[in-house]
Write a protein that holds these residues in place. Structure first.
Motif, PDB file in Angstrom:
ATOM      1  N   ALA A  99       0.846  -1.198   0.000  1.00 16.55           N
ATOM      2  CA  ALA A  99       0.000   0.000   0.000  1.00 16.55           C
ATOM      3  C   ALA A  99       0.879   1.245   0.000  1.00 16.55           C
ATOM      4  O   ALA A  99       1.995   1.220   0.531  1.00 16.55           O
ATOM      5  N   PRO A 100       0.377   2.362  -0.591  1.00 22.20           N
ATOM      6  CA  PRO A 100       1.100   3.633  -0.455  1.00 22.20           C
ATOM      7  C   PRO A 100       1.191   4.005   1.013  1.00 22.20           C
ATOM      8  O   PRO A 100       0.358   3.592   1.830  1.00 22.20           O
ATOM      9  N   VAL A 101       2.201   4.784   1.345  1.00 22.37           N
ATOM     10  CA  VAL A 101       2.414   5.104   2.758  1.00 22.37           C
ATOM     11  C   VAL A 101       2.697   6.591   2.927  1.00 22.37           C
ATOM     12  O   VAL A 101       3.322   7.226   2.078  1.00 22.37           O
ATOM     13  N   SER A 102       2.175   7.144   4.017  1.00 25.04           N
ATOM     14  CA  SER A 102       2.464   8.522   4.410  1.00 25.04           C
ATOM     15  C   SER A 102       2.826   8.519   5.885  1.00 25.04           C
ATOM     16  O   SER A 102       2.470   7.598   6.623  1.00 25.04           O
ATOM     17  N   SER A 103       3.527   9.550   6.318  1.00 27.37           N
ATOM     18  CA  SER A 103       3.921   9.636   7.722  1.00 27.37           C
ATOM     19  C   SER A 103       2.727   9.990   8.595  1.00 27.37           C
ATOM     20  O   SER A 103       1.738  10.553   8.129  1.00 27.37           O
ATOM     21  N   GLN A 104       2.843   9.668   9.867  1.00 26.56           N
ATOM     22  CA  GLN A 104       1.804  10.030  10.823  1.00 26.56           C
ATOM     23  C   GLN A 104       1.643  11.544  10.906  1.00 26.56           C
ATOM     24  O   GLN A 104       0.536  12.057  11.062  1.00 26.56           O
ATOM     25  N   GLY A 105       2.766  12.273  10.766  1.00 22.92           N
ATOM     26  CA  GLY A 105       2.692  13.725  10.832  1.00 22.92           C
ATOM     27  C   GLY A 105       1.884  14.317   9.687  1.00 22.92           C
ATOM     28  O   GLY A 105       1.062  15.206   9.894  1.00 22.92           O
ATOM     29  N   LEU A 106       2.111  13.813   8.466  1.00 17.82           N
ATOM     30  CA  LEU A 106       1.368  14.317   7.319  1.00 17.82           C
ATOM     31  C   LEU A 106      -0.103  13.936   7.423  1.00 17.82           C
ATOM     32  O   LEU A 106      -0.985  14.749   7.109  1.00 17.82           O
ATOM     33  N   LEU A 107      -0.378  12.720   7.875  1.00 10.70           N
ATOM     34  CA  LEU A 107      -1.774  12.314   8.048  1.00 10.70           C
ATOM     35  C   LEU A 107      -2.471  13.209   9.061  1.00 10.70           C
ATOM     36  O   LEU A 107      -3.618  13.616   8.864  1.00 10.70           O
ATOM     37  N   SER A 108      -1.778  13.523  10.136  1.00  9.43           N
ATOM     38  CA  SER A 108      -2.354  14.387  11.167  1.00  9.43           C
ATOM     39  C   SER A 108      -2.620  15.786  10.610  1.00  9.43           C
ATOM     40  O   SER A 108      -3.657  16.393  10.907  1.00  9.43           O
ATOM     41  N   TYR A 109      -1.705  16.292   9.798  1.00  9.90           N
ATOM     42  CA  TYR A 109      -1.878  17.615   9.187  1.00  9.90           C
ATOM     43  C   TYR A 109      -3.103  17.619   8.283  1.00  9.90           C
ATOM     44  O   TYR A 109      -3.934  18.528   8.345  1.00  9.90           O
ATOM     45  N   ARG A 110      -3.228  16.601   7.420  1.00 12.11           N
ATOM     46  CA  ARG A 110      -4.387  16.523   6.525  1.00 12.11           C
ATOM     47  C   ARG A 110      -5.678  16.372   7.329  1.00 12.11           C
ATOM     48  O   ARG A 110      -6.691  16.989   7.016  1.00 12.11           O
ATOM     49  N   ARG A 111      -5.616  15.550   8.366  1.00 13.22           N
ATOM     50  CA  ARG A 111      -6.810  15.326   9.183  1.00 13.22           C
ATOM     51  C   ARG A 111      -7.279  16.619   9.838  1.00 13.22           C
ATOM     52  O   ARG A 111      -8.479  16.902   9.896  1.00 13.22           O
ATOM     53  N   LYS A 112      -6.332  17.409  10.298  1.00 15.43           N
ATOM     54  CA  LYS A 112      -6.670  18.687  10.922  1.00 15.43           C
ATOM     55  C   LYS A 112      -7.344  19.614   9.910  1.00 15.43           C
ATOM     56  O   LYS A 112      -8.322  20.301  10.230  1.00 15.43           O
ATOM     57  N   LEU A 113      -6.831  19.641   8.674  1.00 11.99           N
ATOM     58  CA  LEU A 113      -7.445  20.466   7.636  1.00 11.99           C
ATOM     59  C   LEU A 113      -8.875  20.016   7.359  1.00 11.99           C
ATOM     60  O   LEU A 113      -9.794  20.833   7.263  1.00 11.99           O
ATOM     61  N   LEU A 114      -9.066  18.700   7.215  1.00 10.75           N
ATOM     62  CA  LEU A 114     -10.402  18.177   6.915  1.00 10.75           C
ATOM     63  C   LEU A 114     -11.366  18.417   8.070  1.00 10.75           C
ATOM     64  O   LEU A 114     -12.537  18.750   7.865  1.00 10.75           O
ATOM     65  N   ASP A 115     -10.849  18.248   9.293  1.00  7.45           N
ATOM     66  CA  ASP A 115     -11.707  18.441  10.463  1.00  7.45           C
ATOM     67  C   ASP A 115     -12.172  19.884  10.594  1.00  7.45           C
ATOM     68  O   ASP A 115     -13.154  20.168  11.288  1.00  7.45           O
ATOM     69  N   GLY A 116     -11.467  20.810   9.926  1.00  2.00           N
ATOM     70  CA  GLY A 116     -11.843  22.212   9.995  1.00  2.00           C
ATOM     71  C   GLY A 116     -13.027  22.578   9.115  1.00  2.00           C
ATOM     72  O   GLY A 116     -13.522  23.714   9.194  1.00  2.00           O
ATOM     73  N   VAL A 117     -13.485  21.630   8.289  1.00  2.59           N
ATOM     74  CA  VAL A 117     -14.633  21.900   7.417  1.00  2.59           C
ATOM     75  C   VAL A 117     -15.909  21.523   8.162  1.00  2.59           C
ATOM     76  O   VAL A 117     -16.115  20.348   8.479  1.00  2.59           O
ATOM     77  N   PRO A 118     -16.775  22.470   8.461  1.00  2.00           N
ATOM     78  CA  PRO A 118     -18.009  22.150   9.190  1.00  2.00           C
ATOM     79  C   PRO A 118     -18.854  21.114   8.444  1.00  2.00           C
ATOM     80  O   PRO A 118     -18.890  21.104   7.209  1.00  2.00           O
ATOM     81  N   HIS A 119     -19.509  20.261   9.204  1.00  2.00           N
ATOM     82  CA  HIS A 119     -20.334  19.208   8.614  1.00  2.00           C
ATOM     83  C   HIS A 119     -21.416  19.784   7.713  1.00  2.00           C
ATOM     84  O   HIS A 119     -21.738  19.217   6.657  1.00  2.00           O
ATOM     85  N   ASN A 120     -21.968  20.930   8.110  1.00  2.00           N
ATOM     86  CA  ASN A 120     -23.075  21.496   7.328  1.00  2.00           C
ATOM     87  C   ASN A 120     -22.614  22.173   6.034  1.00  2.00           C
ATOM     88  O   ASN A 120     -23.440  22.633   5.255  1.00  2.00           O
ATOM     89  N   GLU A 121     -21.304  22.218   5.799  1.00  2.00           N
ATOM     90  CA  GLU A 121     -20.791  22.762   4.547  1.00  2.00           C
ATOM     91  C   GLU A 121     -20.416  21.657   3.559  1.00  2.00           C
ATOM     92  O   GLU A 121     -19.968  21.934   2.452  1.00  2.00           O
ATOM     93  N   ARG A 122     -20.628  20.419   3.968  1.00  7.03           N
ATOM     94  CA  ARG A 122     -20.395  19.275   3.095  1.00  7.03           C
ATOM     95  C   ARG A 122     -21.739  18.797   2.543  1.00  7.03           C
ATOM     96  O   ARG A 122     -22.787  19.081   3.112  1.00  7.03           O
ATOM     97  N   ILE A 123     -21.688  18.059   1.454  1.00  7.56           N
ATOM     98  CA  ILE A 123     -22.890  17.389   0.960  1.00  7.56           C
ATOM     99  C   ILE A 123     -22.716  15.916   1.293  1.00  7.56           C
ATOM    100  O   ILE A 123     -21.831  15.248   0.746  1.00  7.56           O
TER     101      ILE A 123
END
Length: 259
Positions: A99-123
């Protein structure tokens, strides 16, 4: 602009390599020197700024293999040796876990960005008994985005909730962008998105909307095509995957197989 600069950099390197005389002696390989994380981060940052003063990394952290730092700059993932000497751009692949692999740090950074999007702004197309949730940067015109949307019922049956984010691939100010605003401003956004993905005309609407913000977020995360599918932990699963393959990929991520 940073994407263009990075592409130009690698293009220049390729041209230089092509111009080298075959008889020129090869330089001896020198292993990257081990270094403390803080020192390595500083060396990598300085090395990138030598290449281009406009390179301002959004993230620097340990790579998923020794001797290198993982860098996110202008939405692009780069790998730079701890001593700041070597740079490469490639998605590392874990042969053992297949499988492709990414570091825990990069995953955490991406997760933080995604978590910043309010649920009501997604479809959101929610599974009745959700086991997994994916964030999908989507466009209403691209063929594989439409193909993925045709799989929504099957994905939901497999326990996969799909949360869409806007990524008008033709850019801000395009007709695609305007139509996606109309979708996000519709009274029933799910119905409007489904209609748009079947090629129906989008009734024009306008309102305060997150389309431009989500587009810029996608660029930050390295999205350069649609659909772009991210698991809840920040793992980028790629573009279109049939339901069975997407479920298998999510199972691997859940079991730790992507890292």
């Amino acid at each position: 602009m940073l994407r263009v600069a990075i592409a130009a950099l690698f293009g220049a390197l390729s041209l230089t390599a092509c111009a080298q005389q075959p008889s020129a002696p090869a330089a001896k390989s020198t292993a990257a020197a081990p270094a403390a994380a803080g020192d390595a981060d500083q060396r990598v940052r300085a090395a990138l700024q030598q290449l281009d003063p406009n390179f301002k990394p959004d993230f620097i952290g340990a790579a998923p293999f020794p001797g290198f730092r993982e860098v996110l700059v202008g939405g692009q993932v780069l790998y730079v040796s701890d001593d700041g000497r070597y740079l490469m751009q490639s998605q590392p692949y874990d042969i053992q876990n297949k499988a492709p692999v990414s570091s825990q740090g990069l995953l955490s950074y991406r997760r933080k960005l995604l978590d910043g999007v309010p649920h009501n702004e997604r479809i959101v197309f929610a599974a009745p008994n959700a086991k997994y949730t994916v964030s999908v940067f989507t466009d209403i015109e691209c063929g594989y985005c439409r193909k993925l949307h045709q799989d929504i019922a099957e994905l939901n049956r497999n326990g996969i909730t799909v949360e869409y984010l806007a990524f008008p691939r033709m850019g801000l100010g395009s007709q695609d962008y305007t139509d996606m605003i109309s979708v996000w401003c519709a009274a029933d956004r799910k119905q409007a998105l489904t209609a748009a993905k079947t090629g129906k005309a989008v009734p024009p609407k306008n309102c305060t909307n997150p389309v431009a913000m989500q587009y810029k977020l996608g660029q930050q995360m390295g999205v350069n095509g649609t659909p772009a599918i991210f698991a809840a932990d920040g793992t980028q699963l790629g573009g279109y995957l049939p339901p069975a393959q997407l479920k298998a990929a999510l199972e691997r991520v859940s079991a730790g197989g992507s890292r």
